[in-house]
Write a protein that holds these residues in place. Structure first.
Motif, short mmCIF file in Angstrom:
data_model
loop_
_atom_site.label_atom_id
_atom_site.label_comp_id
_atom_site.label_asym_id
_atom_site.label_seq_id
_atom_site.Cartn_x
_atom_site.Cartn_y
_atom_site.Cartn_z
N GLY A 94 24.03 -23.70 -24.16
CA GLY A 94 24.91 -23.22 -23.10
C GLY A 94 25.57 -21.92 -23.51
O GLY A 94 26.02 -21.75 -24.64
N THR A 95 25.60 -20.97 -22.59
CA THR A 95 26.28 -19.70 -22.81
C THR A 95 27.72 -19.87 -22.34
O THR A 95 27.97 -20.10 -21.15
N LYS A 140 22.57 -21.35 -19.18
CA LYS A 140 21.96 -22.39 -20.02
C LYS A 140 20.52 -22.02 -20.34
O LYS A 140 19.86 -21.32 -19.57
N LYS A 141 20.05 -22.55 -21.46
CA LYS A 141 18.65 -22.42 -21.85
C LYS A 141 18.20 -23.79 -22.34
O LYS A 141 18.89 -24.42 -23.14
N LEU A 142 17.06 -24.25 -21.86
CA LEU A 142 16.50 -25.53 -22.29
C LEU A 142 15.23 -25.25 -23.08
O LEU A 142 14.34 -24.51 -22.63
N SER A 143 15.17 -25.83 -24.27
CA SER A 143 13.98 -25.64 -25.11
C SER A 143 13.66 -26.94 -25.85
O SER A 143 14.48 -27.86 -25.92
N PHE A 144 12.46 -26.99 -26.38
CA PHE A 144 11.97 -28.17 -27.10
C PHE A 144 11.19 -27.68 -28.32
O PHE A 144 10.50 -26.67 -28.25
N SER A 145 11.28 -28.42 -29.40
CA SER A 145 10.37 -28.18 -30.52
C SER A 145 9.52 -29.43 -30.68
O SER A 145 10.01 -30.55 -30.52
N PHE A 146 8.24 -29.22 -30.94
CA PHE A 146 7.28 -30.31 -31.11
C PHE A 146 6.60 -30.18 -32.47
O PHE A 146 6.31 -29.07 -32.92
N LYS A 147 6.35 -31.32 -33.10
CA LYS A 147 5.59 -31.36 -34.35
C LYS A 147 4.54 -32.44 -34.20
O LYS A 147 4.79 -33.50 -33.64
N GLU A 176 7.09 -24.50 -30.02
CA GLU A 176 8.33 -24.52 -29.26
C GLU A 176 7.99 -24.29 -27.79
O GLU A 176 7.06 -23.56 -27.47
N VAL A 177 8.77 -24.90 -26.92
CA VAL A 177 8.63 -24.72 -25.48
C VAL A 177 9.98 -24.27 -24.95
O VAL A 177 11.00 -24.91 -25.23
N VAL A 178 10.00 -23.18 -24.21
CA VAL A 178 11.23 -22.68 -23.61
C VAL A 178 11.03 -22.63 -22.10
O VAL A 178 10.09 -21.99 -21.62
N CYS A 179 11.89 -23.34 -21.37
CA CYS A 179 11.80 -23.32 -19.91
C CYS A 179 12.04 -21.91 -19.39
O CYS A 179 12.94 -21.22 -19.85
N TYR A 180 11.21 -21.51 -18.44
CA TYR A 180 11.33 -20.20 -17.81
C TYR A 180 12.14 -20.37 -16.54
O TYR A 180 11.64 -20.79 -15.51
N GLY A 181 13.43 -20.11 -16.63
CA GLY A 181 14.31 -20.30 -15.49
C GLY A 181 14.80 -21.73 -15.39
O GLY A 181 14.69 -22.53 -16.32
N LYS A 182 15.35 -22.04 -14.22
CA LYS A 182 15.97 -23.34 -13.99
C LYS A 182 14.91 -24.43 -13.81
O LYS A 182 14.02 -24.29 -12.97
N PRO A 183 15.00 -25.51 -14.59
CA PRO A 183 14.04 -26.61 -14.42
C PRO A 183 14.39 -27.43 -13.17
O PRO A 183 15.50 -27.40 -12.67
N THR A 184 13.40 -28.18 -12.70
CA THR A 184 13.62 -29.13 -11.61
C THR A 184 13.86 -30.49 -12.23
O THR A 184 13.01 -30.99 -12.97
N PHE A 185 15.02 -31.07 -11.95
CA PHE A 185 15.38 -32.37 -12.52
C PHE A 185 15.38 -33.41 -11.41
O PHE A 185 16.00 -33.22 -10.37
N THR A 186 14.66 -34.51 -11.64
CA THR A 186 14.63 -35.63 -10.71
C THR A 186 15.28 -36.82 -11.40
O THR A 186 14.78 -37.29 -12.42
N PRO A 187 16.41 -37.31 -10.88
CA PRO A 187 17.10 -38.44 -11.52
C PRO A 187 16.22 -39.68 -11.60
O PRO A 187 15.27 -39.84 -10.82
N ALA A 188 16.56 -40.55 -12.52
CA ALA A 188 15.84 -41.82 -12.69
C ALA A 188 16.05 -42.71 -11.47
O ALA A 188 17.11 -42.66 -10.84
N PRO A 189 15.04 -43.53 -11.16
CA PRO A 189 15.27 -44.54 -10.14
C PRO A 189 16.33 -45.53 -10.63
O PRO A 189 16.71 -45.50 -11.80
N SER A 190 16.80 -46.40 -9.78
CA SER A 190 17.88 -47.32 -10.16
C SER A 190 17.50 -48.20 -11.34
O SER A 190 18.34 -48.60 -12.12
N GLU A 191 16.24 -48.55 -11.50
CA GLU A 191 15.77 -49.32 -12.66
C GLU A 191 14.92 -48.42 -13.54
O GLU A 191 14.00 -47.79 -13.05
N PRO A 192 15.20 -48.31 -14.84
CA PRO A 192 14.39 -47.48 -15.73
C PRO A 192 12.94 -47.91 -15.73
O PRO A 192 12.63 -49.09 -15.63
#
Length: 162
Positions: free
Chosen positions: A46-47, A67-74, A137-153
């Motif tokens: 977060g900035t 904000k910036k969202l990123s991931f590192s994978f191994k 590493e993966v860096v999101c390009y711009g704002k990601p689309t977030f879909t909330p979880a259904p009522s049951e995981p």
């Protein structure tokens, strides 16, 4: 009598990742999860802008302005797997050629999708008795689309208690 569990926990391996293996133009049938990933680490940067206003009597005020969202994978280099081969092949490319679609399905069932830049940081290597490594590493390009979880995981696996 013990108190009932208030939540459910799931193993990290229940997270699912897909990458477009034809870049940002990948259709749903061209999305693949790279084989043999061992670890992932999401990070939100977060900035925060801070200032010291006279009306705050010397105390700081702050606002999150970006904000910036990123991931590192191994993982291991798994030759012949479409997802793993695609990611490994990005090591030698630049610009638009390292952008692709990315999807993360969380154990809760929530989903996140974005176009992303993939930066391969370790295209192989290790000790002579190790298996070849793939790290990126993966860096999101711009704002990601977030879909909330259904009522049951939707996660599967054994329930844990705390």
């Amino acid at each position: 009598m013990p108190e009932a569990a208030k939540g459910k926990v799931y193993p990290v391996h229940n997270n699912k990742f897909k990458f477009g293996i034809e870049g940002t133009s990948s259709s749903e049938d061209k999305m693949a999860m790279p084989a043999d990933l061992e670890n992932f680490a999401p990070a939100i940067d977060g900035t925060v802008e801070e200032w010291y206003a006279m009306d705050a009597e010397g105390w700081a005020k702050a606002a999150m302005t970006g904000k910036k969202l990123s991931f590192s994978f191994k993982g291991k280099r798994s030759v012949g797997d479409p997802g793993n081969d695609y990611i490994a092949g990005l090591a030698w490319k630049f610009g638009q050629d390292v952008m692709t679609k990315f999807e993360w399905e969380m154990v809760s069932g929530a989903k996140l999708a974005c176009d992303a830049v993939v930066n391969v940081t370790t295209p192989g290597g290790g000790d002579t008795t190790n298996l070849d490594t793939l790290e990126f590493e993966v860096v999101c390009y711009g704002k990601p689309t977030f879909t909330p979880a259904p009522s049951e995981p939707s996660g599967t696996g054994q329930q844990g208690t705390s």
